[in-house]
Design an enzyme around this catalytic site. Structure first.
Site, PDB file in Angstrom:
ATOM      1  N   GLU A 132     -21.490  31.924 -28.744  1.00  0.00           N
ATOM      2  CA  GLU A 132     -22.231  30.756 -29.203  1.00  0.00           C
ATOM      3  C   GLU A 132     -21.538  29.495 -28.713  1.00  0.00           C
ATOM      4  O   GLU A 132     -20.390  29.538 -28.250  1.00  0.00           O
ATOM      5  CB  GLU A 132     -22.380  30.751 -30.728  1.00  0.00           C
ATOM      6  N   HIS A 144     -29.117  20.509 -36.094  1.00  0.00           N
ATOM      7  CA  HIS A 144     -29.183  21.652 -35.182  1.00  0.00           C
ATOM      8  C   HIS A 144     -30.094  21.269 -34.021  1.00  0.00           C
ATOM      9  O   HIS A 144     -31.174  20.713 -34.227  1.00  0.00           O
ATOM     10  CB  HIS A 144     -29.729  22.882 -35.904  1.00  0.00           C
ATOM     11  N   ARG A 184     -22.858  21.093 -30.920  1.00  0.00           N
ATOM     12  CA  ARG A 184     -24.197  20.804 -31.432  1.00  0.00           C
ATOM     13  C   ARG A 184     -24.550  19.326 -31.417  1.00  0.00           C
ATOM     14  O   ARG A 184     -25.696  18.959 -31.127  1.00  0.00           O
ATOM     15  CB  ARG A 184     -24.329  21.350 -32.866  1.00  0.00           C
ATOM     16  N   HIS A 196     -29.438  20.185 -40.463  1.00  0.00           N
ATOM     17  CA  HIS A 196     -29.005  21.574 -40.596  1.00  0.00           C
ATOM     18  C   HIS A 196     -27.858  21.771 -41.584  1.00  0.00           C
ATOM     19  O   HIS A 196     -27.906  22.680 -42.405  1.00  0.00           O
ATOM     20  CB  HIS A 196     -28.590  22.090 -39.224  1.00  0.00           C
ATOM     21  N   ARG A 206     -19.355  20.859 -37.317  1.00  0.00           N
ATOM     22  CA  ARG A 206     -19.076  22.280 -37.575  1.00  0.00           C
ATOM     23  C   ARG A 206     -19.278  23.129 -36.328  1.00  0.00           C
ATOM     24  O   ARG A 206     -20.286  23.012 -35.639  1.00  0.00           O
ATOM     25  CB  ARG A 206     -19.974  22.803 -38.703  1.00  0.00           C
TER      26      ARG A 206
END
Length: 564
Positions: free
Chosen positions: A136, A258, A304, A365, A400
């Site tokens: 990811e 997100h 992100r 998100h 995050r």
């Protein structure tokens, strides 16, 4: 001692109608947990080893942000991975604001927590003798364990089954926690406030639930924005209750958007997992151009915040309301096996991701900030603990890292449960002094349902416009004004700490949203730089000279800027 919740419930999810009249007057438990996501469930299991536990949840036991988590759980268990690498990736994504001790705790203790979950029957995808690790964004290794694209559902199922089979845990569903019960008004303890439980709406009535120790695990606040990956329950209730009780709130300017939520007529705001890009998904604009490499060297695998701003900019440049995610170059059997939830959901709305591009845009998100806690999950109130998204240990910093959220829930859920049980063992359970039992008479209100819904929509729209992916001083100041106007219309002040005496859940949610929107906006106005999830168009650079600091918000004081 009066008959308590622990004397009434069987170890199943129980509707509050089983309560008898004696229990309705005074409810008691050792450890009270508010919230039933991964953090709350794991805290309940940990606390139940030494205490009687009551877990209350806003709707049903399974409904939480955890249930909808797709990507997986980041854990340093792969053969080429190390704890140090995972810590480094987490701190890099956090843009200099991570608490390194907290990150090291999360990453190192995450390994036994995930191993434990597997031992309890989590049916994650496997490849030989190891879980099948996926990649990811912003991870330097393939370290994401998963169950297709439904890891949250698998994690929830395992934890719920274990909670329901644990004798010392009692579950009360459809109970809406309004405010924390504290002795803050007692003169001699103003600087040492203690929490004794919560006021909640149960069976249409206001009730006090007393506890020796209390854990807030209420999840996120995505419903403050009109486009979000979060379910309807995520209205920021725990953040607001903690702030009204006098808790320290920290890093509240850092809201993560997100990059890829589904943008399709008639379809819900459905998350398109980070893992789609991790498995090779490409972002293209309406012109058919790949664009991420002009924004970041890691392209689609950039952090992100970078990807979200890039998508928003491409939407602006092209005048089109979305971009597209392309996974069509992958074999159809791979797509169906790896992303069954996304594939099946999009098919219901006429989209076949094997051959069609996926229209996406950013959505609210995750909140990186929250109730300030230490690594033992202790808040600034005695007897009150917090874990999961509503808490802020500093593990996420300003942004995050993908799939660290479930890891955080498991690790700090255990820490909260253990420490709350230890604290409870030293306390005598009794009705605390100077706390008034709420009246069953609702506060009078002339607001109809449409007025409350209109207020919610107005909060969402002003935050999306001015406190979203990009902010500036003018928009933030305007938002504070608009929030006060909204509050005036519904007779609720956005920075008020007044406890609502009402059984109207929608009105309570609106007050909570108003409080939390005000806190986020104030913190965003104070931080005059851009970092991670907080981007100021009028201060577009990251300032490591003046702003390697955190902003603490409390109910009765001006924002406090503290060194990291």
């Amino acid at each position: 001692m009066p008959k308590g919740l622990q004397d009434i419930y069987m170890n199943t999810e129980t509707d509050s109608s089983v309560l008898n009249s004696e229990a309705r007057s005074s409810w008691y438990t050792d450890v009270l947990i508010i919230g039933s996501g991964a953090a709350g469930l794991r805290a309940a299991l940990a606390a139940s080893e030494r205490a009687d536990v009551t877990l209350i949840t806003k709707t049903t036991l399974k409904e939480s942000n955890t249930l909808y988590a797709q990507g997986g759980i980041a854990v340093a268990m792969n053969v080429d991975d190390t704890i140090d690498l995972h810590v480094e990736d987490t701190c890099s994504a956090g843009c200099g604001l991570c608490d390194v001790d907290a990150v090291e705790t999360m990453v190192s203790e995450g390994i036994p927590r995930v191993t434990e979950l597997l031992d309890w029957g989590a049916n994650f995808d496997w490849e030989g003798a190891l879980p099948r690790f996926t990649q990811e964004a912003a991870h330097s290794r393939r370290r994401i364990v998963h169950k297709g694209d439904a890891t949250g559902r698998e994690t929830t199922d395992v934890l719920v089954q274990r909670v329901l089979s644990t004798e010392r845990i009692r579950v009360l569903s459809n109970a809406f926690a309004i405010d924390l019960l504290t002795d803050a008004e007692t003169p001699q303890v103003k600087d040492n406030t203690t929490c004794y439980g919560v006021t909640a709406i149960v069976e249409g009535e206001l009730r006090n639930l007393y506890a020796k120790s209390t854990i807030l695990a209420t999840g996120g606040l995505g419903q403050l924005y009109p486009c979000t990956s979060n379910p309807e329950v995520a209205t920021g209730d725990g953040f607001a209750a903690a702030w009204r009780a006098g808790c320290e709130m920290v890093d509240m300017e850092f809201v993560q958007f997100h990059p890829t939520t589904l943008y399709l007529d008639g379809a819900p705001n459905f998350l398109i997992s980070e893992a789609v890009r991790g498995e090779g998904g490409r972002l293209i604009n309406i012109r058919g151009e790949r664009f991420m490499e002009k924004y970041h060297e890691k392209g689609e695998l950039a952090p992100r915040d970078v990807v979200s701003r890039a998508i928003q900019n491409e939407m602006y440049l092209t005048g089109f309301p979305c971009v597209y995610l392309d996974i069509t170059h992958k074999p159809a059997n791979f797509i169906q096996e790896r992303f069954p939830t996304i594939s099946d959901t999009t098919k219901r709305y006429g989209l076949d991701i094997n051959i069609d591009l996926i229209p996406v845009r950013p959505g609210a998100h995750f909140m990186m900030g929250g109730i300030r806690t230490n690594i033992d999950s202790e808040t600034s109130l005695k007897g009150l603990y917090a874990c999961g998204e509503v808490a802020c240990t500093g593990v996420h910093g300003a942004n995050r890292l993908a799939s660290n959220s479930l890891l955080e829930c498991l690790v700090f859920g255990v820490r909260a449960g253990d420490n709350a049980a230890d604290y409870a063992s030293s306390q005598t359970l009794q009705t605390p002094p100077n706390i008034q039992i709420p009246s069953n008479e609702e506060m009078t209100s002339e607001l109809d349902e449409n007025s409350v819904l209109a207020a919610k929509d107005a909060i969402r729209e002003t935050l999306w416009e001015n406190v979203g992916i990009e902010r500036d001083s003018e928009g933030l100041e305007q938002t504070l004004y608009v929030l006060e106007e909204i509050g005036t219309e519904i007779d609720l002040c956005p920075y008020s700490s007044t406890s609502l005496q009402t059984t109207d859940v929608a009105l309570c949610e609106t007050f909570n949203m108003l409080n939390v929107a005000w806190i986020i906006t104030q913190a965003a106005l104070v931080r005059t730089e851009s970092r991670g999830g907080h981007y100021r168009a009028d201060f577009p650079e990251q300032d490591d000279v003046d702003w390697l600091q955190r902003i603490i918000m409390t109910r009765d004081h001006d924002p406090e800027i503290v060194e990291l």
